[in-house]
Motif scaffolding. Structure first.
Motif, PDB file in Angstrom:
ATOM      1  N   ALA A 260      27.373  -2.746  30.562  1.00  9.92           N
ATOM      2  CA  ALA A 260      26.756  -3.641  31.606  1.00  9.92           C
ATOM      3  C   ALA A 260      27.351  -5.328  31.655  1.00  9.92           C
ATOM      4  O   ALA A 260      27.809  -5.699  32.599  1.00  9.92           O
ATOM      5  CB  ALA A 260      25.261  -3.745  31.686  1.00  9.92           C
ATOM      6  N   LYS A 261      27.525  -5.699  30.548  1.00 13.98           N
ATOM      7  CA  LYS A 261      28.112  -7.103  30.338  1.00 13.98           C
ATOM      8  C   LYS A 261      29.617  -6.777  30.520  1.00 13.98           C
ATOM      9  O   LYS A 261      30.060  -7.533  31.212  1.00 13.98           O
ATOM     10  CB  LYS A 261      27.901  -7.313  28.805  1.00 13.98           C
ATOM     11  CG  LYS A 261      28.517  -8.889  28.597  1.00 13.98           C
ATOM     12  CD  LYS A 261      28.431  -9.059  27.082  1.00 13.98           C
ATOM     13  CE  LYS A 261      28.910 -10.432  26.834  1.00 13.98           C
ATOM     14  NZ  LYS A 261      28.848 -10.859  25.457  1.00 13.98           N
ATOM     15  N   TRP A 262      30.270  -5.797  30.152  1.00 10.10           N
ATOM     16  CA  TRP A 262      31.626  -5.759  30.436  1.00 10.10           C
ATOM     17  C   TRP A 262      31.995  -5.901  32.157  1.00 10.10           C
ATOM     18  O   TRP A 262      32.821  -6.462  32.566  1.00 10.10           O
ATOM     19  CB  TRP A 262      32.334  -4.430  30.034  1.00 10.10           C
ATOM     20  CG  TRP A 262      33.867  -4.335  30.084  1.00 10.10           C
ATOM     21  CD1 TRP A 262      34.762  -4.773  28.761  1.00 10.10           C
ATOM     22  CD2 TRP A 262      34.698  -4.138  31.096  1.00 10.10           C
ATOM     23  NE1 TRP A 262      36.079  -4.704  29.312  1.00 10.10           N
ATOM     24  CE2 TRP A 262      35.922  -4.181  30.685  1.00 10.10           C
ATOM     25  CE3 TRP A 262      34.405  -3.509  32.258  1.00 10.10           C
ATOM     26  CZ2 TRP A 262      37.310  -3.815  31.420  1.00 10.10           C
ATOM     27  CZ3 TRP A 262      35.405  -3.096  33.345  1.00 10.10           C
ATOM     28  CH2 TRP A 262      36.729  -3.510  32.958  1.00 10.10           C
TER      29      TRP A 262
ATOM     30  N   TYR B  39      19.866  -5.528  31.855  1.00  9.96           N
ATOM     31  CA  TYR B  39      20.405  -4.110  31.409  1.00  9.96           C
ATOM     32  C   TYR B  39      18.580  -3.756  30.827  1.00  9.96           C
ATOM     33  O   TYR B  39      17.954  -4.342  30.305  1.00  9.96           O
ATOM     34  CB  TYR B  39      20.971  -4.215  30.246  1.00  9.96           C
ATOM     35  CG  TYR B  39      21.202  -2.861  29.483  1.00  9.96           C
ATOM     36  CD1 TYR B  39      22.137  -2.060  30.424  1.00  9.96           C
ATOM     37  CD2 TYR B  39      20.794  -2.589  28.340  1.00  9.96           C
ATOM     38  CE1 TYR B  39      22.427  -0.608  29.508  1.00  9.96           C
ATOM     39  CE2 TYR B  39      21.173  -1.221  27.822  1.00  9.96           C
ATOM     40  CZ  TYR B  39      21.775  -0.205  28.470  1.00  9.96           C
ATOM     41  OH  TYR B  39      22.005   0.856  27.904  1.00  9.96           O
ATOM     42  N   GLY B  40      18.425  -2.290  31.039  1.00  7.99           N
ATOM     43  CA  GLY B  40      17.249  -1.801  30.754  1.00  7.99           C
ATOM     44  C   GLY B  40      17.427  -0.646  29.751  1.00  7.99           C
ATOM     45  O   GLY B  40      17.924   0.481  30.123  1.00  7.99           O
TER      46      GLY B  40
ATOM     47  N   GLY C   9      20.820   3.324  29.171  1.00  8.89           N
ATOM     48  CA  GLY C   9      19.914   3.042  30.166  1.00  8.89           C
ATOM     49  C   GLY C   9      20.532   2.654  31.506  1.00  8.89           C
ATOM     50  O   GLY C   9      21.622   3.254  31.995  1.00  8.89           O
ATOM     51  N   ASN C  10      19.772   1.959  32.250  1.00 11.42           N
ATOM     52  CA  ASN C  10      20.093   1.344  33.770  1.00 11.42           C
ATOM     53  C   ASN C  10      20.515   0.066  33.651  1.00 11.42           C
ATOM     54  O   ASN C  10      20.180  -0.521  32.733  1.00 11.42           O
ATOM     55  CB  ASN C  10      18.829   1.710  34.351  1.00 11.42           C
ATOM     56  CG  ASN C  10      18.419   3.085  34.637  1.00 11.42           C
ATOM     57  OD1 ASN C  10      19.273   4.140  34.474  1.00 11.42           O
ATOM     58  ND2 ASN C  10      17.138   3.447  34.475  1.00 11.42           N
ATOM     59  N   ALA C  11      21.155  -0.442  34.651  1.00 14.14           N
ATOM     60  CA  ALA C  11      21.744  -1.730  34.559  1.00 14.14           C
ATOM     61  C   ALA C  11      21.559  -1.982  36.163  1.00 14.14           C
ATOM     62  O   ALA C  11      21.631  -1.459  37.116  1.00 14.14           O
ATOM     63  CB  ALA C  11      23.144  -1.898  34.190  1.00 14.14           C
ATOM     64  N   ILE C  12      21.490  -3.502  36.446  1.00 13.50           N
ATOM     65  CA  ILE C  12      21.723  -3.936  37.939  1.00 13.50           C
ATOM     66  C   ILE C  12      22.393  -4.851  37.638  1.00 13.50           C
ATOM     67  O   ILE C  12      22.415  -6.064  36.714  1.00 13.50           O
ATOM     68  CB  ILE C  12      20.370  -4.551  38.325  1.00 13.50           C
ATOM     69  CG1 ILE C  12      19.240  -3.580  38.668  1.00 13.50           C
ATOM     70  CG2 ILE C  12      20.332  -5.347  39.556  1.00 13.50           C
ATOM     71  CD1 ILE C  12      17.780  -3.994  38.702  1.00 13.50           C
TER      72      ILE C  12
END
Length: 303
Positions: free
Chosen positions: A93-95, A106-107, A125-128
């Protein structure tokens, strides 16, 4: 004399202030006044930890699909965070957020000890991702129905409150389970979580269910199914297409619609489309909404 001039100056300043407040909001420099229509493009994408239909893990390809789509807010599923060698222990997610120049949250639904002491925890998990600032976020774990020998993976609903040019929108990304009973429970829990606020909400995710399943019928009693509203009931998203590079034979073609974008029924839907790609086993979906500027309800706690 000096005192009189001072009073005249103060009076002129006061008159100028009152006059400026009497102007419409746009004339005071606010380009998104109340009632202004704001287009918002959102995406749902199960990225399969960046693994394409060719078996290659390449986040750069994932990022390029997102970038090309022009989406403002993206809900991601199956996102690794220092998970394992399959994704080179990358915080995905960070990348992606850094590569795309976006905000992110991030969750983690799976949260395990590291393989070696001193390393980060292994999460999945999931990310936005969001072009707009994220004011608050919360990861809601959904009820797991335990069945011996079955996939009993913890599932979650990741929530973000996002400031879209003055609109405080609640955006959710989720990936529901494989068991019918569990998904039905998850649907009820999702509705309860979302109904706890007056803010407009958009929900995206891999539901692991078709539109005529009871859990989806329950959700679409409450929310618009964007693709159904646009007459696109056969906008299939799984499995993503794959052509054997050696033989040219089509091995996989999409046959199920299990990825969804749902929205509050007062949000105007402009369009919807499925993005054709082979960088995951799911096809990403996008939709453009029209938001109207409104006074935000946000109270600092995201409720």
């Amino acid at each position: 004399m000096k005192r009189a001039l001072k009073y005249v100056f103060q009076l002129l300043l006061f008159i100028g202030l009152i006059s400026s407040l009497a102007l419409p909001a746009d004339a005071r420099g606010n380009s998104h006044a109340k009632g202004k229509e704001i287009p918002l493009k959102v995406m749902s994408f199960n990225i399969a930890h960046g693994r394409g239909q060719d078996g290659v893990v390449d986040l750069q390809r994932t990022a390029e699909v997102i970038r090309t789509s022009g989406a403002d807010i993206i809900g991601l599923q199956e996102v690794d965070k220092h998970w394992s060698s399959r994704s080179n222990f990358v915080d995905q997610a960070k990348w992606l957020a850094e590569d795309l120049g976006m905000h992110y949250v991030y969750g983690a639904n799976l949260d395990l000890e590291p393989t070696e002491e001193g390393n980060p925890r292994r999460q999945y998990g999931n990310a936005i991702l969001s072009k707009y600032p994220i004011l608050h976020y919360e990861n809601h774990h959904l009820t797991t129905v335990f069945v011996p020998g079955a996939n009993n993976e913890q599932r979650g609903l990741l929530e973000a409150v996002i400031n879209v040019k003055g609109n405080h929108l609640r955006f959710f990304s989720t990936h529901l389970g494989l068991k019918d009973e569990e998904r039905l429970i998850s649907a009820e829990e999702m509705i309860d979580i979302i109904d706890a606020s007056q803010k407009n909400s958009i929900i995206v995710g891999d539901m692991n269910a078709r539109a005529n399943f009871p859990e989806m019928e329950r959700l679409t009693e409450r929310f618009h199914d964007v693709f159904a509203e646009k007459g696109m009931d056969e906008a299939f998203t799984f499995p993503a297409p794959w052509i054997d590079p050696e033989t040219g034979e089509t091995i996989k073609t999409p046959s199920s619609r299990i990825d969804f974008i749902l929205a509050d029924k007062n949000i105007e839907i402009e369009n919807a489309e499925v993005v054709t790609t082979s960088v995951s086993d799911h096809l990403p979906i996008v939709s453009t909404f029209i938001l109207k500027k409104e006074k935000p309800f946000y109270n600092g706690q995201g409720k």
